[in-house]
Write a protein that holds these residues in place. Sequence first.
Motif, PDB file in Angstrom:
ATOM      1  N   LYS A  64       0.824  -1.220   0.000  1.00 51.55           N
ATOM      2  CA  LYS A  64       0.000   0.000   0.000  1.00 51.55           C
ATOM      3  C   LYS A  64       0.859   1.272   0.000  1.00 51.55           C
ATOM      4  O   LYS A  64       0.632   2.205   0.765  1.00 51.55           O
ATOM      5  N   ARG A  65       1.839   1.293  -0.885  1.00 47.93           N
ATOM      6  CA  ARG A  65       2.727   2.445  -1.013  1.00 47.93           C
ATOM      7  C   ARG A  65       2.775   2.903  -2.458  1.00 47.93           C
ATOM      8  O   ARG A  65       2.714   2.078  -3.376  1.00 47.93           O
ATOM      9  N   ALA A  66       2.894   4.213  -2.657  1.00 50.66           N
ATOM     10  CA  ALA A  66       2.943   4.760  -4.013  1.00 50.66           C
ATOM     11  C   ALA A  66       3.954   5.888  -4.097  1.00 50.66           C
ATOM     12  O   ALA A  66       4.135   6.652  -3.147  1.00 50.66           O
ATOM     13  N   PHE A  72      -3.458   4.388   0.178  1.00 52.02           N
ATOM     14  CA  PHE A  72      -2.033   4.085   0.101  1.00 52.02           C
ATOM     15  C   PHE A  72      -1.227   5.253   0.670  1.00 52.02           C
ATOM     16  O   PHE A  72      -1.652   6.405   0.631  1.00 52.02           O
ATOM     17  N   GLU A  73      -0.069   4.932   1.194  1.00 50.77           N
ATOM     18  CA  GLU A  73       0.895   5.976   1.543  1.00 50.77           C
ATOM     19  C   GLU A  73       1.447   6.563   0.248  1.00 50.77           C
ATOM     20  O   GLU A  73       2.002   5.837  -0.585  1.00 50.77           O
ATOM     21  N   ARG A  74       1.286   7.868   0.065  1.00 52.80           N
ATOM     22  CA  ARG A  74       1.702   8.519  -1.179  1.00 52.80           C
ATOM     23  C   ARG A  74       2.931   9.393  -0.945  1.00 52.80           C
ATOM     24  O   ARG A  74       2.915  10.259  -0.067  1.00 52.80           O
ATOM     25  N   ASN A  75       3.963   9.166  -1.743  1.00 55.35           N
ATOM     26  CA  ASN A  75       5.152  10.005  -1.715  1.00 55.35           C
ATOM     27  C   ASN A  75       5.267  10.716  -3.055  1.00 55.35           C
ATOM     28  O   ASN A  75       5.283  10.060  -4.107  1.00 55.35           O
ATOM     29  N   ILE A 119      -7.102   4.220  -8.636  1.00 55.50           N
ATOM     30  CA  ILE A 119      -7.722   2.967  -9.077  1.00 55.50           C
ATOM     31  C   ILE A 119      -7.262   1.809  -8.198  1.00 55.50           C
ATOM     32  O   ILE A 119      -8.067   0.977  -7.753  1.00 55.50           O
ATOM     33  N   ALA A 120      -5.972   1.756  -7.914  1.00 59.52           N
ATOM     34  CA  ALA A 120      -5.439   0.681  -7.062  1.00 59.52           C
ATOM     35  C   ALA A 120      -6.039   0.756  -5.658  1.00 59.52           C
ATOM     36  O   ALA A 120      -6.390  -0.272  -5.061  1.00 59.52           O
ATOM     37  N   GLU A 121      -6.165   1.970  -5.131  1.00 58.02           N
ATOM     38  CA  GLU A 121      -6.763   2.138  -3.802  1.00 58.02           C
ATOM     39  C   GLU A 121      -8.210   1.674  -3.790  1.00 58.02           C
ATOM     40  O   GLU A 121      -8.662   0.996  -2.847  1.00 58.02           O
ATOM     41  N   ALA A 122      -8.957   2.017  -4.838  1.00 59.38           N
ATOM     42  CA  ALA A 122     -10.374   1.635  -4.900  1.00 59.38           C
ATOM     43  C   ALA A 122     -10.526   0.115  -4.973  1.00 59.38           C
ATOM     44  O   ALA A 122     -11.403  -0.466  -4.318  1.00 59.38           O
TER      45      ALA A 122
END
Length: 306
Positions: free
Chosen positions: A173-175, A237-240, A228-231
């Motif tokens: 769950k990281r982006a 997701f943790e977003r950087n 889309i991936a989160e849905a």
Amino acid sequence: MRVAIAGTNGLACAIAEGISNNTDHQFIILSRAAKPHLTAKGWQVVVVNYAETYRQNLIFTLAGVGAVISVVGGSAQIALIDAAARAGVRRFAPAEFEGQAALRPATDALDRGKRSALERLKYHQTHSNMQYTSFVCGILYERFSPGGMMASRIGVRSGIGGEGDYLIHITHKRARIPYATNGQPATICMTSAEDVGRFVAAAIGLQNWPLELRMRGDRMNVSRLVHIAEAIRGTHFERNQYNSQSMQSELALAQASQAIQQQLRVISLIATANGRFDFASANLNTMVNVTPKRFQTWLQEAWAHR
């Protein structure tokens, strides 16, 4: 037309499936070793050696072949190009299957011999009339599958073929979201390996091959991809977020610590921010009767039982 597919990885097999299921073209698969699981499908696998001392054998193998689709790189691909030209092969597609070659920098850590292959093809087009094209498909959907591309036997030697090596790690769950110079999240084009196989199969019969045949299943900015991936996973997701300065800083740190894999990951982010995997016109989509799968549908199916 008789076709030779050089390579046996997941993408090569997707191309073989595309030809087998959608055309009447005969094909052989060139492999460095026997592949019983492929011959079990009824496919003809020819064991080849790309070393100079075996060049005549390779030329003999390619006699009567009208088109070569390469999924091998480096010196093996150069040997294959030379042998194809000497055997009278009319068409050659090198192992591209990413972004547009014109957008690659002169010194490119992601090159893996692609520039040299194109230079050799230009030479043979002039001296032996062997036509060539680069199949451009953007990013493969399989990068975002469970286990990444390597789970589909694609990009095994790339150093960045695992899950999470490019943009998002769905399991963790990281982006990572690279931003373009216009201040907006970078945009990418994407295609599934299966649809690449279908597009390539359909392109074999085209009357002429331009220097690039561009295909895509979807086009979106990276922020939309993460959404889309989160849905689909039902969680945030943790977003950087990365701009040009932060990417260059991270690259410098990776270089200082000699972390090769991290360098490749950051270089891929920089390439994405620079638009390397985006193209406004997908000319092959308009030239053949292939309806590709959209990314959201593909991702939903890929993660349905996870």
